[in-house]
Design a protein around this motif. Structure first.
Motif: not given
Ligand code: ZN
Ligand code: FE
Length: 260
Positions: A12-14, A20-25, A168-171, A205-216
Motif C-alpha cells: 500500500e502507498a502511504v 511522496n508515496y511511502l510504500w508499506v508491505l 514500478v513503485h516510484c516515490a 478523481v484523485g487516484r494515484a498513477t503509481v505503481p505503473s507497469l514497466l512495459s508502459a
C-alpha cells in the motif's frame, strides 16, 4: 489468534508531504516499509492496522526518504534498517550492496545499485515489484544530483530491462508534470497519448498513477527511449547539435527537463 489474511502480503502507498508515496508491505500482522520519510504518516498507518514494524528499506539518503527512520526505530523498538553503504543513511543495521538478496518477512528482496540521482542510490525488487525511489518515475526520472549522465542512464537501462509485467513503485506523484514534458519530446507517440488520457483521468478523481507497469514506461517514458528516432530528433532540436549516443540524448533530455 490467526488473522485470516496472514501470509498474504500486500503493498500500500502511504501519501506524505506534497507528493511522496511511502510504500508499506504488510500481511495484516507484520510490515516492511520502504523510504519512510515521514514517521507520523507511517506510525498512524501501522497503528490503525495493528501492524508490527519488522524492517525499513531505504533507497537513498534524501530527507523525504529517510526522515522518519530514527523516530520509527524509537517508537517501534528494534527494527532492522537496510540501506546503501552511505554514512548519510541513519541507523542502518544492514548494508544493501548490488546483487544482494535480502531475506525479509515478505520474502526475498534483490538489491540493484542505481547511481545517478545520488551516488549510493539502490533499488529493491520483490516478486514482480520494483521499489526504485527517485531513480525511475512514471513518465520521468530523478534529477541528476550526484551522478553523471552515464551513471543515471545506465541505471535507468538496468531497470528498463527488468520484466515488462513488473510494477514500478516510484516515490513521487510527478506523473502529470512528467507527462507535459514527455508530450513535448514525443508528441506523436500513440502509446504516450493514450497513457496521457488515462493518467489525467486518474488524477481528476484523485487516484494515484503509481505503481505503473514497466512495459508502459518502456513504451512512453522519454528517458527510456533515447534510441527512438522521434526522441533523438526532439533532443537534437533542443540542443541545436547532433547527439552522437543514447547517453548524449539522455543528458540533453535531463537538462531540458530541468528548465521545462
Ligand atoms: Zn531523492
Ligand atoms: Fe524524493
Amino acid at each position: 489468534m490467526m488473522r485470516s489474511n496472514s501470509g498474504l502480503w500486500q503493498v500500500e502507498a502511504v501519501p506524505a508531504f506534497q507528493d511522496n508515496y511511502l510504500w508499506v508491505l504488510h500481511d495484516g500482522a507484520q510490515a516492511v516499509v520502504v523510504d519512510p520519510g515521514d514517521a507520523t504518516a507511517i506510525a498512524t498507518f501501522l497503528r490503525a492496522r495493528k501492524l508490527a514494524l519488522r524492517s525499513i528499506l531505504c533507497t537513498h539518503h534524501h530527507a523525504d526518504h529517510i526522515g522518519g527512520v530514527a523516530d520509527l526505530q524509537a517508537q517501534f523498538g528494534p527494527v532492522e534498517v537496510i540501506g546503501p553503504e552511505d554514512a548519510r543513511i541513519p541507523g542502518r543495521t544492514q548494508t544493501a550492496l548490488d546483487g544482494d538478496v535480502l531475506t525479509l518477512a515478505p520474502g526475498e528482496f534483490r538489491v540493484l545499485a542505481v547511481p545517478g540521482h545520488t551516488l549510493s542510490h539502490v533499488a529493491y525488487c520483490w516478486r514482480d515489484r520494483l521499489f526504485c525511489g527517485d531513480t525511475l518515475f512514471a513518465l520521468g526520472c530523478g534529477r541528476m544530483f550526484e551522478g553523471t549522465p552515464e551513471q543515471l542512464h545506465g541505471s535507468l537501462m538496468r531497470l528498463a530491462n527488468l520484466p515488462g509485467e513488473w510494477w514500478v513503485h516510484c516515490a513521487h506523484e510527478y506523473t502529470l508534470s512528467n507527462l507535459a514534458f514527455a508530450l513535448a519530446v514525443d508528441a506523436d507517440n500513440p502509446a504516450l497519448q493514450q497513457r496521457g488520457q488515462q493518467e489525467r483521468a486518474r488524477r481528476q478523481v484523485g487516484r494515484a498513477t503509481v505503481p505503473s507497469l514497466l512495459s508502459a514506461e518502456r513504451a512512453t517514458n522519454p528517458f527510456l527511449r533515447c534510441t527512438a528516432p522521434a526522441v533523438i530528433a526532439a533532443a537534437e532540436d533542443w540542443a541545436g547539435s547532433v547527439l552522437p549516443s543514447p547517453v548524449a540524448v539522455f543528458a540533453a533530455l535531463r537538462t531540458w527537463k530541468n528548465t521545462f
